[in-house]
Design an enzyme around this catalytic site. Structure first.
Site, PDB file in Angstrom:
ATOM      1  N   SER A 153      40.136  46.993  33.291  1.00 30.36           N
ATOM      2  CA  SER A 153      39.396  46.336  34.358  1.00 30.36           C
ATOM      3  C   SER A 153      38.254  47.239  34.854  1.00 30.36           C
ATOM      4  O   SER A 153      37.385  47.596  34.068  1.00 30.36           O
ATOM      5  CB  SER A 153      40.350  45.933  35.487  1.00 30.36           C
ATOM      6  OG  SER A 153      39.714  45.067  36.403  1.00 30.36           O
ATOM      7  N   ASP A 280      40.588  34.806  30.973  1.00 27.72           N
ATOM      8  CA  ASP A 280      40.629  35.739  32.101  1.00 27.72           C
ATOM      9  C   ASP A 280      40.052  35.054  33.336  1.00 27.72           C
ATOM     10  O   ASP A 280      38.871  34.697  33.354  1.00 27.72           O
ATOM     11  CB  ASP A 280      39.811  36.992  31.749  1.00 27.72           C
ATOM     12  CG  ASP A 280      39.884  38.090  32.811  1.00 27.72           C
ATOM     13  OD1 ASP A 280      40.149  37.783  33.990  1.00 27.72           O
ATOM     14  OD2 ASP A 280      39.664  39.259  32.454  1.00 27.72           O
ATOM     15  N   HIS A 307      43.864  38.422  32.805  1.00 31.91           N
ATOM     16  CA  HIS A 307      43.193  39.664  33.175  1.00 31.91           C
ATOM     17  C   HIS A 307      44.161  40.831  33.013  1.00 31.91           C
ATOM     18  O   HIS A 307      45.093  40.993  33.811  1.00 31.91           O
ATOM     19  CB  HIS A 307      42.665  39.606  34.608  1.00 31.91           C
ATOM     20  CG  HIS A 307      41.839  40.800  34.982  1.00 31.91           C
ATOM     21  ND1 HIS A 307      40.641  41.089  34.366  1.00 31.91           N
ATOM     22  CD2 HIS A 307      42.055  41.808  35.878  1.00 31.91           C
ATOM     23  CE1 HIS A 307      40.146  42.201  34.879  1.00 31.91           C
ATOM     24  NE2 HIS A 307      40.991  42.655  35.785  1.00 31.91           N
TER      25      HIS A 307
END
Length: 333
Positions: A153, A280, A307
């Protein structure tokens, strides 16, 4: 040797849902169900402090492998926003790499984990210089055959920017892998505010507000925020802190400051891989499809995974561990 691809990830229902994948990725339920081996990287870990340059101190944990006579190399792991070296996905990936014969270093960004009292200035996502400096310090203190990097991320965004800067900074980085990295921060922030379900915003805001309060408690003589500012939405709070604590003249200038969108990665010299999922719900896939990448950067868009999820089944293990280990091992071998 055939390396795993994102298309190889075919989870059973209901894990075909990007929302379920995302919600499970950092949940307490997942941590409870994971096998004991997924926490092995914590056993015998050496908690340490590394030099971020200009007096900046960052914390981390180093674990030496015991599987092979000689380590394949050193794998450095970057967590996501408001994560830490003890985030579930970091522990799981680190433990898999340890079992594969890699020494592992898990780095905390500024104001993550329990590091709020170490540096008076607030964390923000444009603090790439201190992360690259810390990566160089890690490479000097634990020299290895290969130095590889994986981030998740926001940590994936940092990993790509670190790889972009590593040659000029003299960091002997051999390869970088980013899982669901933030590509266009402006688009990502807009997505969280306008498109994503409310509970994602609530999750990130709750963790961020708690972190800001911990920072204020560590430095009571500073005023980091007004109490009313903490009540703002994600965009409003970000803008308030950017204008108060950085030299960026606007929220957009700050967001552009850590963007890797468009042609930003065209100058990349180090081999790298970007793995993301089409479903995502946090980082829109459009930003990945618009990337202009050099031949040394591989873009892999899986149909499922959410995600930073990629959870395979009820044991809560992640496909990303196999994916990352296979690519790191191919480089070392």
């Amino acid at each position: 040797m055939t390396l795993p691809r994102g298309a190889d990830f075919n989870p059973p229902w209901p894990l075909t849902s990007g929302h379920i994948q995302t919600m499970l990725s950092s949940s307490g339920v997942r941590r409870q169900l994971l096998p004991r081996a997924a926490q092995a990287v914590r056993e015998g870990a050496e908690e340490t402090m590394v030099d971020g340059g200009d007096g900046v101190r960052l914390t981390g944990a180093y674990t030496a492998q015991k599987t092979l006579p000689q380590a394949r190399g050193l794998a450095v792991l970057f967590h996501g926003w408001e994560g830490s070296v003890d985030s579930t996905y970091v522990l799981q990936t680190g433990s898999r790499l340890l079992a594969e014969g890699w020494d592992v270093f898990r780095l905390n960004f500024r104001d993550h984990g329990d590091s709020h009292p170490l540096n008076e200035a607030l964390f923000h996502s444009c603090r790439i210089d201190e992360v690259v400096h810390a990566l160089g310090d890690i490479a000097r203190r634990w020299p290895s055959r290969k130095l590889v990097l994986a981030g998740f991320s926001l940590g994936g965004n940092f990993a790509l920017r670190a790889a972009l800067r590593a040659p000029e900074a003299g960091v002997p980085l051999d390869y970088a892998l980013a899982v669901c990295p933030i590509v266009d921060p402006g688009e990502g922030l807009f997505s969280l505010e306008e498109s994503a379900p409310w509970f994602y915003r609530a999750y990130f805001l709750r963790k961020w507000r708690r972190s800001l309060r911990a920072k204020q408690a560590a430095f009571p003589h500073r005023q980091y925020f007004e109490l009313d500012e903490l009540k703002q939405n994600l965009r409003g709070l970000t803008e308030s802190l950017v204008l108060r604590h950085t030299d960026f003249g606007s929220l957009q200038a700050y967001l552009d400051g850590y963007s890797v969108a468009g042609a930003a990665l065209e100058r990349m010299q180090i081999p790298a891989t970007i793995l993301t999922a089409r479903d995502d719900p946090v980082i829109p896939v459009d930003a990945f499809e618009k990337l202009q990448l050099p031949p040394c950067v591989e873009l892999d868009i899986a149909p499922h995974g959410g995600h930073c999820g990629f959870i395979r089944g009820m044991d809560m293990t992640s496909f990303t561990d196999e994916y990352i280990a296979a690519r790191f091992n191919a480089l070392a071998d």
